[in-house]
Motif scaffolding. Structure first.
Motif, PDB file in Angstrom:
ATOM      1  N   ASP A 227       0.814  -1.214   0.000  1.00  0.00           N
ATOM      2  CA  ASP A 227       0.000   0.000   0.000  1.00  0.00           C
ATOM      3  C   ASP A 227       0.849   1.267   0.000  1.00  0.00           C
ATOM      4  N   ASN A 242      -9.728  -3.696  10.016  1.00  0.00           N
ATOM      5  CA  ASN A 242     -10.920  -3.139  10.705  1.00  0.00           C
ATOM      6  C   ASN A 242     -10.700  -2.817  12.182  1.00  0.00           C
ATOM      7  N   ASP A 244      -8.440  -0.229  13.120  1.00  0.00           N
ATOM      8  CA  ASP A 244      -7.704   1.047  13.183  1.00  0.00           C
ATOM      9  C   ASP A 244      -8.239   1.995  14.250  1.00  0.00           C
ATOM     10  N   SER A 324     -10.718   3.487   2.177  1.00  0.00           N
ATOM     11  CA  SER A 324     -11.034   2.076   2.415  1.00  0.00           C
ATOM     12  C   SER A 324     -11.437   1.809   3.869  1.00  0.00           C
ATOM     13  N   ARG A 327     -15.024   1.866   4.416  1.00  0.00           N
ATOM     14  CA  ARG A 327     -15.836   0.920   3.647  1.00  0.00           C
ATOM     15  C   ARG A 327     -15.858  -0.400   4.419  1.00  0.00           C
ATOM     16  N   SER A 361      -6.366   7.998  -2.649  1.00  0.00           N
ATOM     17  CA  SER A 361      -7.487   7.102  -2.957  1.00  0.00           C
ATOM     18  C   SER A 361      -7.958   7.425  -4.370  1.00  0.00           C
ATOM     19  N   PRO A 631      -8.522  -2.758  -8.235  1.00  0.00           N
ATOM     20  CA  PRO A 631      -7.592  -3.463  -9.121  1.00  0.00           C
ATOM     21  C   PRO A 631      -6.547  -2.532  -9.725  1.00  0.00           C
ATOM     22  N   ARG A 634      -7.107  -1.862 -13.999  1.00  0.00           N
ATOM     23  CA  ARG A 634      -8.340  -1.361 -14.632  1.00  0.00           C
ATOM     24  C   ARG A 634      -9.069  -0.495 -13.617  1.00  0.00           C
ATOM     25  N   HIS A 636     -12.343  -0.522 -11.733  1.00  0.00           N
ATOM     26  CA  HIS A 636     -13.453  -1.409 -11.361  1.00  0.00           C
ATOM     27  C   HIS A 636     -13.583  -2.537 -12.383  1.00  0.00           C
TER      28      HIS A 636
END
Ligand SMILES: Nc1nc2c(c(=O)[nH]1)N[C@H]1C(S)=C(S)[C@@H](COP(=O)(O)OP(=O)(O)OC[C@H]3O[C@@H](n4cnc5c(=O)[nH]c(N)nc54)[C@H](O)[C@@H]3O)O[C@H]1N2
Ligand SMILES: Nc1nc2c(c(=O)[nH]1)N[C@H]1C(S)=C(S)[C@@H](COP(=O)(O)OP(=O)(O)OC[C@H]3O[C@@H](n4cnc5c(=O)[nH]c(N)nc54)[C@H](O)[C@@H]3O)O[C@H]1N2
Ligand SMILES: [Mo]
Length: 769
Positions: A227, A242, A244, A324, A327, A361, A631, A634, A636
């Motif tokens: 990342d 999840n 953080d 993210s 989400r 992002s 990805p 591409r 999405h």
């Protein structure tokens, strides 16, 4: 052979020049001003591949015969009948009229979420809404799959979503002033390739190089080492997904327990800080939120957390939080906790200090931002106000008349009879696709408008083939890009496809509202108009000169007025009374009266750590936490068969990355086909075994075209959304919880047939049936 023509164009992944000879694309060149062009530009010629496009307007045979009484379970399995444009647009107009007369316009769902193409005229969902607003309206959606929980909680606690929309500190100031940078999630050129509405110059990488060159301390908190680029010298903290919010609150708790919290900032600029502090020091619930507490939840080292807490107050420190993180179930909490931590540190409003969300992002977040108008066609005025939170689509279809909450109010789901989707792919973007498939049987009629025969188009009753952007004229531009770019037509329309504007104009004519829809302008008339609105605003409001339309169109781009060197909330920090925030107190809300009144257990009145519905702290040893991130090759599901997308696959399948420890425990070899499954579904992928992924985590990117195999529902293309969890982030935000998902993985030996070929075959067979 005729001469090669050079055609300027743009997509969400950047600007480029198409080289066109005898009506075909023979090459793609990056935009001359772009230092870091995206490889996805080389997938663009695949748009012109007639095998991938919907050849003509199509109607499902059963629907053509029985209309609203058809067998809706046959969607996706029954053959299509080609019809003329005249017949197709008549059928569509008649359906809109029938449903609006019989059930009311709220029964038409046209939220139609999706990225469509970067053109601002042929922006499919905007045009759909414009047309429907002329005939009584529709049910819309609010927020986005990208960010929903985040902006909802920030609007309430910061007064706007600016801090997550690219209006927090710009990266130039971080590169110059920050001494300690804590990255939650990613700061990655992978996601920075794209920007909604196109991007002229990809700048994130050059800011990252500046930050790396200054040698500041960087702590990278993410389950995935990649990342951050490997050339950035950072300390990797492989956090449990999840968790953080616990780390942020543990850091804040350490600062409070040491008495180092910024009392003056908290007094002047925040409200309800005492509630947060009572939670942190344990006086509220008897549990001290310190480094030891956080380390246990997050799977990290307590002493390192303690040291970082000290450093955050001793140096100029900045927190970046990827989209993210919200989400996920309780996605409000990491966003609010980061704001809480930054307030406790007390550097919000200082250059290079504080907190910001969504850096990299998208490509434009953190770059100098456009302060002019960005080009957009008006959706006109909404006659009705029926809406759902964007990711509650299956809930809406499954529970007509049921209730939902959003931002503290209770609303009712409409009784949806007609769904019209233009420019989005719910069979890409939604969670728990097997649940969506059940919900998809509920509406009487489904219309899909897309150039490609997507999984969603395959499951429609009426398919309207739109041209791709390279088959028509348009312009790109947005609030986070410093260029407006010409998107000139490069090739003739493929098959019988029509530009989105033209499709809606024809339907509007059948509905008797063409004048209101087109306002007397054709395609080039509108492109000129949208550009002129931007140019006039720039000169009148900002004294910024942009070239006239003809010069712009000839040159292919124009620069827009931008703001650089921006420090978020600098004025507010200096004088909070003179610059009040649009919150319940006029200040940053750390303890909320509104949320206290609502009493939601999944969104308490102060930032808090709440266990997500699925996470490694509750699973057993065979569970893996699925991260279904964006990805690399591409956008999405778009141009899924293009060169950049295919290059990121392995053995024709999507790559699932997992740690050597987890692979060994399951007898999985690098490069082997694996089956990833849970109680909601199963899919295939190729295992890539790498220690850049935290043990206990499996990473499978989104975007493979949904291809369930009929006999047993196994999805063969590697679409992670057959596995993901379809619940709202909380009763307050109702965002998507895609990153909250436990799965299992095992070697898959039964069938070595190449999934990629199989589902492409199916696609072509359906299109030509
Ligand atoms: N598991 C999981 N799921 C996720 C996410 C995640 O992190 N994990 N991320 C979510 C996020 S952030 C997002 S934004 C969504 C994205 O979800 P979408 O925006 O729905 O995904 P796209 O594949 O971009 O879909 C755009 C569609 O528009 C079509 N299109 C392109 N050009 C045109 C045009 O000119 N006209 C028309 N009519 N159509 C056109 C394309 O062919 C494609 O079918 O996915 C979400 N889903
Ligand atoms: N190439 C490409 N770029 C894209 C897109 C695309 O489709 N392709 N889509 C664009 C869109 S629409 C959007 S909204 C943005 C989304 O931008 P982001 O939300 O930033 O992107 P993601 O790839 O979903 O997630 C980034 C990283 O967050 C980490 N992460 C996930 N969960 C957690 C967690 O609980 N804690 C921590 N600390 N880290 C976690 C994962 O390791 C993941 O790689 O990307 C945009 N950029
Ligand atoms: Mo997104």
């Amino acid at each position: 052979m005729s001469e090669i023509k050079r055609i300027p164009h743009c997509s969400h992944w950047g600007a480029y020049t198409l080289l066109v000879q005898d009506g075909s694309i023979v090459g793609v060149e990056p935009f001359a001003h772009d230092p870091a062009p995206s490889p996805i530009i080389h997938s663009v010629p695949e748009w012109a591949n007639p095998k991938r496009q919907v050849p003509s307007p199509l109607v499902r045979a059963g629907w053509l015969e029985k209309r609203e009484h058809s067998d809706r379970r046959k969607r996706g399995a029954e053959k299509f009948v080609p019809v003329s444009w005249d017949e197709a647009t008549t059928l569509v107009a008649d359906e809109i009229r029938r449903v609006s007369t019989t059930y009311g316009n709220a029964s038409i769902f046209a939220g139609s979420y999706g990225w469509t193409n970067s053109g601002r005229l042929h922006h499919a969902s905007s045009l759909l809404k414009r047309m429907l607003n002329l005939v009584g309206g529709f049910t819309r959606h609010v927020d986005t799959y990208s960010i929903a929980a985040g902006p909802v909680i920030l609007r309430h606690t910061l007064g706007s979503s600016d801090a997550c929309d690219g209006r927090a500190n710009t990266l130039d100031t971080i590169a110059e002033h920050t001494e300690t940078l804590v990255v939650f999630g990613a700061l990655s050129p992978r996601t920075a390739q794209t920007e909604a509405g196109g991007i002229g110059v990809h700048r994130v990488e050059s800011y990252l190089r500046k930050i790396a060159d200054r040698g500041i301390r960087i702590v990278h908190v993410s389950p995935l080492k990649d990342d951050l680029p490997e050339w950035v010298d950072a300390e990797w903290w492989p956090i449990r997904p999840n968790t953080d919010a616990a780390l942020m609150l543990g850091l804040a708790g350490e600062i409070v327990l040491a008495g180092r919290h910024a009392r003056d900032f908290l007094d002047r600029c925040t409200s309800g800080a005492d509630q947060l502090i009572a939670y942190l020091d344990g006086s509220a619930d008897g549990i001290r939120k310190d480094a030891t507490w956080a380390a246990e939840i997050c799977g990290l080292d307590a002493e390192s957390i303690r040291q970082l807490a000290r450093r955050l107050v001793d140096t100029r420190s900045m927190l970046t939080v990827s989209w993210s993180l919200q989400r996920a179930h309780h996605g409000e909490q990491p966003f609010w906790s980061a704001l809480g931590l930054a307030s406790i540190i007390g550097q919000i409003g200082l250059p290079g200090g504080g907190v910001g969300y969504g850096y990299a992002s998208l490509g434009g977040v953190g770059s100098p931002f456009n302060i002019g108008k960005s080009p957009a066609i008006s959706q006109l005025t909404r006659p009705i106000d029926s809406f759902i939170p964007v990711a509650r689509i299956s809930d809406m279809l499954l529970n007509p008349g049921g209730t939902f909450t959003y931002e503290g109010k209770t609303h009712t789901y409409p009784d949806t009879r007609l769904v019209y989707w233009a420019g989005g792919n719910p069979y890409h973007h939604h969670q728990d696709l097997n649940r969506l498939a059940e919900a998809w049987t509920r509406p009487e009629t489904i219309i899909v408008q897309d150039p490609m025969f997507t999984a969603t188009a395959q499951r429609a009753d009426i398919v309207l083939p739109a041209t791709t952007s390279i088959e028509r004229n348009d312009l790109a531009g947005n609030r986070r890009s410093d260029f407006v770019i010409a998107m000139k037509q490069a090739i003739a329309p493929v098959g019988e496809s029509l530009p989105d504007f033209e499709i809606f104009n024809r339907i509007a004519a059948k509905l008797g509202v063409a004048d209101g829809f087109n306002e007397g302008r054709d395609e080039m008339g509108w492109v000129r108009q949208l550009y002129e609105e931007v140019r006039q605003d720039a000169v009148e409001r900002l004294g910024f000169e942009m070239p006239d339309f003809d010069t712009f169109w000839e040159r292919g781009y124009a620069r827009c007025p931008v703001r650089a060197e921006h420090t978020f909330l600098a004025d507010f920090r200096t004088d909070p009374a003179a610059h009040p925030l649009n919150t319940e107190s006029g200040r940053i809300v750390l303890g909320s009266r509104t949320l206290a009144g609502l009493g939601y257990d999944d969104c308490p009145p102060h930032p808090a750590w709440l266990e997500p519905a699925e996470w490694l702290g509750r699973g057993d040893a065979s569970d893996l936490h699925l991260i279904s991130h964006q990805p690399i090759g591409r956008l999405h599901s778009q141009i899924e068969t293009g060169v950049a997308s295919v290059a990121a696959k392995r053995n024709g399948r999507e790559q699932a990355k997992l740690n050597p420890r987890d692979a060994a425990a399951r007898g999985i070899d690098d490069g082997q086909t694996i089956r990833v499954w849970n109680g909601r579904g199963a899919c295939l992928a190729t295992a890539t075994v790498t220690d850049s992924v935290r043990p206990g985590v499996l990473v499978l990117p989104t975007g493979a075209w949904f291809t369930p195999r009929d006999e047993n529902g196994l999805e063969v293309a590697g679409n992670p959304n057959v596995l993901t969890l379809d619940i709202g982030t909380s009763q307050f935000g109702q965002g998507c919880s895609a990153h909250t998902c436990l799965v299992r993985a095992e070697a898959h030996i039964a069938d070595q047939r190449d999934a990629f070929d199989e589902y492409q075959d199916k696609l072509v067979a359906l299109a030509t049936a």
